[in-house]
Design an enzyme around this catalytic site. Structure first.
Site, PDB file in Angstrom:
ATOM      1  CB  THR A 152      -0.883   0.118   1.450  1.00 34.61           C
ATOM      2  OG1 THR A 152      -0.007  -0.332   2.168  1.00 34.61           O
ATOM      3  CG2 THR A 152      -2.242  -1.091   1.563  1.00 34.61           C
ATOM      4  CE  LYS A 203       6.651  -2.905   0.854  1.00 35.56           C
ATOM      5  NZ  LYS A 203       6.536  -2.942   2.446  1.00 35.56           N
ATOM      6  CG  PHE A 248       7.484   4.985  -9.115  1.00 37.01           C
ATOM      7  CD1 PHE A 248       7.320   4.852  -8.008  1.00 37.01           C
ATOM      8  CD2 PHE A 248       6.089   3.145 -10.080  1.00 37.01           C
ATOM      9  CE1 PHE A 248       6.831   4.838  -6.719  1.00 37.01           C
ATOM     10  CE2 PHE A 248       5.175   3.565  -7.891  1.00 37.01           C
ATOM     11  CZ  PHE A 248       5.294   3.994  -6.834  1.00 37.01           C
ATOM     12  N   PRO A 251      11.474  12.580 -12.905  1.00 41.48           N
ATOM     13  CG  PRO A 251      11.421  14.535 -14.152  1.00 41.48           C
ATOM     14  CD  PRO A 251      10.545  13.162 -14.052  1.00 41.48           C
ATOM     15  N   GLY A 252      12.651  14.152  -9.899  1.00 35.97           N
ATOM     16  CA  GLY A 252      12.105  15.357  -8.742  1.00 35.97           C
ATOM     17  C   GLY A 252      13.061  15.620  -7.634  1.00 35.97           C
ATOM     18  CB  CYS A 259       8.329   1.907   1.907  1.00 33.81           C
ATOM     19  SG  CYS A 259       6.630   1.022   2.706  1.00 33.81           S
ATOM     20  NE  ARG A 326       7.186   6.396   8.716  1.00 33.05           N
ATOM     21  CZ  ARG A 326       6.232   5.340   9.106  1.00 33.05           C
ATOM     22  NH1 ARG A 326       6.848   4.277   9.923  1.00 33.05           N
ATOM     23  NH2 ARG A 326       5.076   5.708   8.374  1.00 33.05           N
TER      24      ARG A 326
END
Length: 435
Positions: A152, A203, A248, A251-252, A259, A326
């Site tokens: 999630t 995962k 995904f 760019p950034g 996670c 986080r």
């Protein structure tokens, strides 16, 4: 709908609360356990300690099947299925801290109604085998064990749970696999059954691949800045290839949150402990670390130094739609700005009060973007909050000492920003002067 089961969920964080609320909506009777009395008191009073769209409504609508407690042993004694949803933060060595997982396992001793223990927390491969051995040592030989990792995303976790791409079920025996699949009846997604070790690895592998796509997009953006071209156009065309996909490839400022940083490090550490040097993942992590520092370098160049300058950082959480701080890129950015001698003014609509923590204690927090921009020498978009689209940017430019903006998320329209009077800097595109 399957017959409602009695489920005890350990951990009242983002994953535990969403899992508990969704299971309750499927007809199960859920007890959520946490060690923080304050958090449990809030939940019993009808207040949700975290922000996640749709969660408060689920907790309210299915409250007759939800209980919140700090009494983990009693919850285990009454449960048919136990879900482990506690944090597994990295240790100094890079390994996962499983102390909270083992605290849950210890309270299961003597749980006579228990049919299965299921781990949703992200754990190293091999953890399930160790838990299985511990259960056997406590006389819980007949209790099944399963791995049911979560996929999630914060900000849409409820929808992801109820309409997943897949429900991964790792189990050593068919009965446990069937039980986990049964309690997910009503969830709109295929169930994929495998062994426990494969589920644990799935995962970590999924998040590592997503992190790799993010770092690749940022490498292309950095190259476009050096040689010319528009990275957004390049990556849009690349993502149209059905073999690759567009997700995904934006760019950034790199990845953050609870996670991706933790899981990429965990998988790299796991590989190293097994004697394998995961070179690709090592590069992914390094690219991400450098990407979070690039905005400060760009602003330093544009302002001919940052000492004595005032910079407004717009956005503090690691992404919009959540209050989670986080591993947010903003933390590195703010730390670097302060180290360069800048004064930092911050705005975010949902970020919690972090004024007592580093580096935020050396910044000021403001109620609106305009207030944060007042008198600033530069602005930096660190989180692409929708509210930024509503800012009167011409008014903002007039309020600043110098209308210079670095759009770290490519969230704003370059033409509109230059028309408003800004010198507009972004990721993977040419710098644009005001018009």
């Amino acid at each position: 709908m399957a017959q409602g089961r009695r489920i005890a969920i350990y951990g009242a964080g983002y994953i535990g609360l969403v899992t508990g609320a969704c299971f309750a909506s499927l007809g199960h009777h859920v007890t959520v356990v946490d060690i923080q009395q304050e958090r449990i008191d809030m939940l019993n009073a009808g207040r949700v300690p975290i922000y996640e769209p749709g969660l408060a409504e689920l907790l309210r609508d299915h409250g007759d099947r939800l209980t919140f407690t700090v009494d983990g042993r009693t919850a285990a004694a009454r449960a048919e299925v136990v879900y482990v949803c506690v944090d597994t933060p990295p240790t100094v060595s890079g390994d996962a801290d499983l102390s909270r997982v083992w605290n849950v396992v210890r309270v299961l001793e003597g749980a006579e109604r228990l049919q299965a223990v299921v781990t949703k927390s992200t754990v190293p491969v091999g953890t399930g085998a160790r838990i299985r051995a511990a259960l056997d040592g406590m006389g819980l030989v007949a209790v099944g064990y399963g791995s049911n990792p979560e996929f999630t995303a914060e900000g849409r976790a409820v929808g992801d749970f109820m309409n997943p791409d897949r429900v991964v079920v790792g189990a050593a025996d068919d009965a446990t696999a069937r039980l986990i699949a049964e309690i997910h009846q009503g969830v709109n997604g295929p169930v994929v059954v495998m062994d426990v070790e494969s589920a644990e690895l799935t995962k970590l592998a999924a998040n590592a691949l997503l992190a790799t796509k993010i770092s690749f997009a940022n490498e292309i953006a950095n190259l476009a800045e050096a040689v010319g071209g528009d990275a957004a156009s390049v990556l849009q065309a690349v993502g149209m290839d059905h073999r690759l996909g567009a997700h995904f490839l934006n760019p950034g400022l790199g990845y953050g949150g609870s996670c991706f940083p933790k899981d990429t490090t965990a998988l790299k550490t796991l590989a190293g402990s097994a004697g394998y040097h995961f070179q690709l993942l090592a590069a992914v992590i390094e690219v991400n670390s450098l990407q979070q520092r690039r905005p400060v370098i760009r602003l330093k160049e544009a302002l001919d130094g940052l000492s004595g300058r005032t910079v407004a950082v717009l956005g503090m959480t690691f992404k919009p739609g959540t209050d989670d701080m986080r591993e947010a890129p903003s933390r590195v950015i703010v730390g670097r700005l302060l180290a360069e001698g800048a004064t930092v003014r911050c705005w975010d609509p949902l970020a919690p009060d972090v004024s007592g923590a580093e580096p935020w204690s050396a910044t000021t927090r403001h109620h609106s973007p305009i207030e944060a921009l007042q008198g600033a020498d530069a602005a930096l978009v660190a989180t692409e909050w929708p509210a930024l689209q509503q800012v009167p940017w011409q008014e903002a430019a007039a309020a600043m000492a110098r209308p210079l903006l670095f759009d770290g998320r490519n969230a704003l329209d370059p033409a509109e920003m230059t028309a408003a009077g800004f010198t507009y800097l972004s990721v993977g595109r040419a710098d644009l002067p005001p018009r």
